[in-house]
Enzyme design. Sequence first.
Site, PDB file in Angstrom:
ATOM      1  N   ASP A  79      -2.576   7.972   4.352  1.00  0.00           N
ATOM      2  CA  ASP A  79      -2.145   6.594   4.617  1.00  0.00           C
ATOM      3  C   ASP A  79      -2.644   6.168   5.999  1.00  0.00           C
ATOM      4  O   ASP A  79      -2.952   7.018   6.828  1.00  0.00           O
ATOM      5  CB  ASP A  79      -0.610   6.523   4.565  1.00  0.00           C
ATOM      6  CG  ASP A  79      -0.122   5.097   4.387  1.00  0.00           C
ATOM      7  OD1 ASP A  79      -0.963   4.193   4.191  1.00  0.00           O
ATOM      8  OD2 ASP A  79       1.107   4.887   4.444  1.00  0.00           O
ATOM      9  N   GLU A  80      -2.714   4.878   6.260  1.00  0.00           N
ATOM     10  CA  GLU A  80      -3.150   4.336   7.554  1.00  0.00           C
ATOM     11  C   GLU A  80      -4.458   4.991   7.988  1.00  0.00           C
ATOM     12  O   GLU A  80      -4.620   5.415   9.139  1.00  0.00           O
ATOM     13  CB  GLU A  80      -2.070   4.557   8.626  1.00  0.00           C
ATOM     14  CG  GLU A  80      -0.695   4.004   8.286  1.00  0.00           C
ATOM     15  CD  GLU A  80      -0.589   2.489   8.384  1.00  0.00           C
ATOM     16  OE1 GLU A  80      -1.623   1.820   8.604  1.00  0.00           O
ATOM     17  OE2 GLU A  80       0.530   1.966   8.222  1.00  0.00           O
ATOM     18  N   ARG A 100       4.142  -8.886  10.221  1.00  0.00           N
ATOM     19  CA  ARG A 100       5.413  -8.193   9.952  1.00  0.00           C
ATOM     20  C   ARG A 100       6.434  -9.168   9.387  1.00  0.00           C
ATOM     21  O   ARG A 100       7.441  -8.774   8.810  1.00  0.00           O
ATOM     22  CB  ARG A 100       6.023  -7.564  11.218  1.00  0.00           C
ATOM     23  CG  ARG A 100       5.192  -6.498  11.916  1.00  0.00           C
ATOM     24  CD  ARG A 100       4.699  -5.438  11.015  1.00  0.00           C
ATOM     25  NE  ARG A 100       3.358  -5.739  10.530  1.00  0.00           N
ATOM     26  CZ  ARG A 100       2.793  -5.130   9.498  1.00  0.00           C
ATOM     27  NH1 ARG A 100       3.441  -4.198   8.845  1.00  0.00           N
ATOM     28  NH2 ARG A 100       1.578  -5.453   9.101  1.00  0.00           N
ATOM     29  N   LYS A 151       0.818  -1.211   0.000  1.00  0.00           N
ATOM     30  CA  LYS A 151       0.000   0.000   0.000  1.00  0.00           C
ATOM     31  C   LYS A 151       0.849   1.257   0.000  1.00  0.00           C
ATOM     32  O   LYS A 151       0.471   2.260  -0.613  1.00  0.00           O
ATOM     33  CB  LYS A 151      -0.987  -0.003   1.159  1.00  0.00           C
ATOM     34  CG  LYS A 151      -0.370   0.038   2.503  1.00  0.00           C
ATOM     35  CD  LYS A 151      -1.442  -0.066   3.562  1.00  0.00           C
ATOM     36  CE  LYS A 151      -0.776  -0.530   4.830  1.00  0.00           C
ATOM     37  NZ  LYS A 151      -1.296   0.052   6.018  1.00  0.00           N
ATOM     38  N   THR A 152       2.001   1.225   0.659  1.00  0.00           N
ATOM     39  CA  THR A 152       2.867   2.394   0.648  1.00  0.00           C
ATOM     40  C   THR A 152       3.321   2.665  -0.780  1.00  0.00           C
ATOM     41  O   THR A 152       3.401   3.808  -1.230  1.00  0.00           O
ATOM     42  CB  THR A 152       4.092   2.145   1.541  1.00  0.00           C
ATOM     43  OG1 THR A 152       3.635   1.580   2.761  1.00  0.00           O
ATOM     44  CG2 THR A 152       4.819   3.442   1.832  1.00  0.00           C
ATOM     45  N   GLN A 212      -5.912  -3.634  10.888  1.00  0.00           N
ATOM     46  CA  GLN A 212      -4.675  -3.174  11.516  1.00  0.00           C
ATOM     47  C   GLN A 212      -4.901  -1.917  12.343  1.00  0.00           C
ATOM     48  O   GLN A 212      -3.968  -1.170  12.624  1.00  0.00           O
ATOM     49  CB  GLN A 212      -3.607  -2.910  10.451  1.00  0.00           C
ATOM     50  CG  GLN A 212      -3.152  -4.174   9.742  1.00  0.00           C
ATOM     51  CD  GLN A 212      -2.013  -3.909   8.787  1.00  0.00           C
ATOM     52  OE1 GLN A 212      -0.945  -3.496   9.187  1.00  0.00           O
ATOM     53  NE2 GLN A 212      -2.261  -4.145   7.516  1.00  0.00           N
TER      54      GLN A 212
END
Length: 713
Positions: free
Chosen positions: A219-220, A593, A34-35, A250
């Site tokens: 983002d996020e 992660r 996504k980044t 998340q």
Amino acid sequence: MTTNLLDNLNPAQRQAVEVKDGPVLVIAGPGSGKTRVLTSRVAYLLEVRQVFPYRIMAVTFTNKAAREMRERLNKIVGASRGSDVMMGTFHSICARILRRDAPAAGLDRDFTIYDSDDQLKVVKSALDALNLDDKKYKPAAMQNAISTAKNELITPQDLKIETYYSEIVKRVYEKYNAILRTNNALDFDDLLMESVRLLQNSQAVREKMQERYLHVLVDEFQDTNISQYNLVNMIAGRHRNLFCVGDPDQSIYKWRGADYRNVKRLQTDHPDLEVVALDQNYRSTQTILDTAMAIIKKNPNRTHIKLFTEKGPGPKIVVRELSSADDEAQYVIDTINELINQKAAIAGDIAVMYRTNAQSRAIEEAFVRAGMPYKLVGATRFYARKEVKDVLAYLRIVNNPADSVSLQRVINVPARGIGDKSFATLDETARAAGITAFEALKQNKMTGRSIKALAEFATLWQKWVNLRDEMNVGRLFDQIITDSEYREYINDNTEEGNDRWANVLELREVALAAGDAPLSDFLNDVALVSESDNLEETVNAPVMLTLHAAKGLEFRCVFIVGLEEGILPHSRSLENPEEMEEERRLMYVGITRAKERLYLLRAFQRSTWGRSDIAAPSRFLEDLPPALLDGKVRKNSAVLSNVTAWRVETTPALGSFNRATEFKPGDSVYHQKFGEGIVQRSIRQRDDEEVEVTFNDGRTRRLSAGISGLKKL
DNA sequence: CTTGCTACTCTTTTT
DNA sequence: GAGTAGCAAG
């Protein structure tokens, strides 16, 4: 260049990047790039759509993410253009907005940003000014209440009064804000709230911003709070090109005001919202992904995204039960060495994650014992150290002479004969005259014993203020250290003194790096650095960090330690289903992660508060698919009475918790309100006993044997 | 005003 | 068990 970039994307990612204008929500699972999508979208807007860089705002979760995005962008589209994009965290962007339009916001542009430490001091003086007992009204609780209110854009006037306590909160909140204002200071939450208010109240600023920002990217998104949502929604109010990327699974910052319902809100506010899902994972093996999904799917109320990967199964998940936190730490070290020796990974590929910072200690000690280098994110944060805060406070009073919190911090450090009393008188005198302490000192309004010391301090202070615009930050830093004789004060030739001085020198490096930037910019940046910002990528060593700090990062090998009831999930969330769901998401974030290898560890016995305590295995361990595991998970833990059984079986010599207690694990008990239950464990307190009982309603409660009237059946 | 001692809270998670 | 706030003595 851009065509290359787009070629490297899969169809779903590409669809997200090339999405048409208008409100967009990209629901992106972990490791789905996504980044990369966000960065590519910005690059795409610049290159293909020919949008001017300054017309784009991109909000990232950490400064580090912003820095990396900018670097990548500069590589793709050329240096200057990437830099002209408005990019950063919500807090840093808001600080910029407020400084730029300070008059419209009713602020002085040199305002100081107060961190939670400073906030607590302000709460205390507010309580003091209102003659309230800080034993009865805990400053931390007050601060929390105020912060919660601010995150929801609730002013003191709007605060609902339901109880006597909330009446107190309201009064403290009011006073607290008043003190911030006289100190020309804003707290973290104010940065957001005041920005929203600025946009709401000033039509001119609002229209300017709305016109300027053709595209707003966030983002996020699942971790935005109400004021953040309002802010971006308002800025994007005219062009309506709001591009949000997030993953509800998340969402781990609810406690900080984050409201995952913003996802719903976005849908309601924008019926034409375009939703794109990214469900291919590029990070982890199938084994890790299946494990993660087994954990997260136990959460109710979630829209299931089924993640998939084209990577193979990879190694099994290693589950181990160690006898103590120290053994657990040693296991981590031994395994790391093994991984490195077998060339399965290099040190920098490895991360050790935990729920609470306190857990880092045992691990850190084990690293030190083994003589191995490591990187530690957080814990005793650099900017929270006394010596660092002291020097920054000196710089802060020079930049903003109204900052009384910083003044109080340094006026007698090093000791120069100005005690609490003198400071209080000075503060009082200034307030009575409606001026700042700085002006009061200049006008020689002070009397009394410490007058000479105060005058000397005033001279120094005035000198630094005069130098502020003549010197750059680095030189001013040196001048203050020299004049204040801070080095002599801190560096007492003990080991600790040397350490402290080294920290001052480290801060000096940061000041020097600021070059000719204004002092207020330097202080602004320093106030807003985040934990993971300092993560040094070039150093090849394992990283230790909290699960929260691990968000957005990835490692080939991940250890998650302390998988015990009370740790992960944390004891504070055992009673609250919503918080329990957040713990589960935290576990999910931790697992995802890992790229290749995952180690899930727990200890039978862990000492907290210097007291050794038996810990039941985390409920999350029971949710792991057995076929994917290397190692066994003992079943039945938290809620069952066989605590005694595994205690005998696995921990032969644990004398410390065989203190005489009235209640023993396994005892059947009766409580007037909760009915019958089974004792899980009991801890001897000073002159009472703390009993943990699982009642027939399935809930576990901690009770005082003395007060609760608990009876054995 | 400073120093040194005792008592007491404290641990989620962080911009 | 540790860090700190609060208090008493110098």
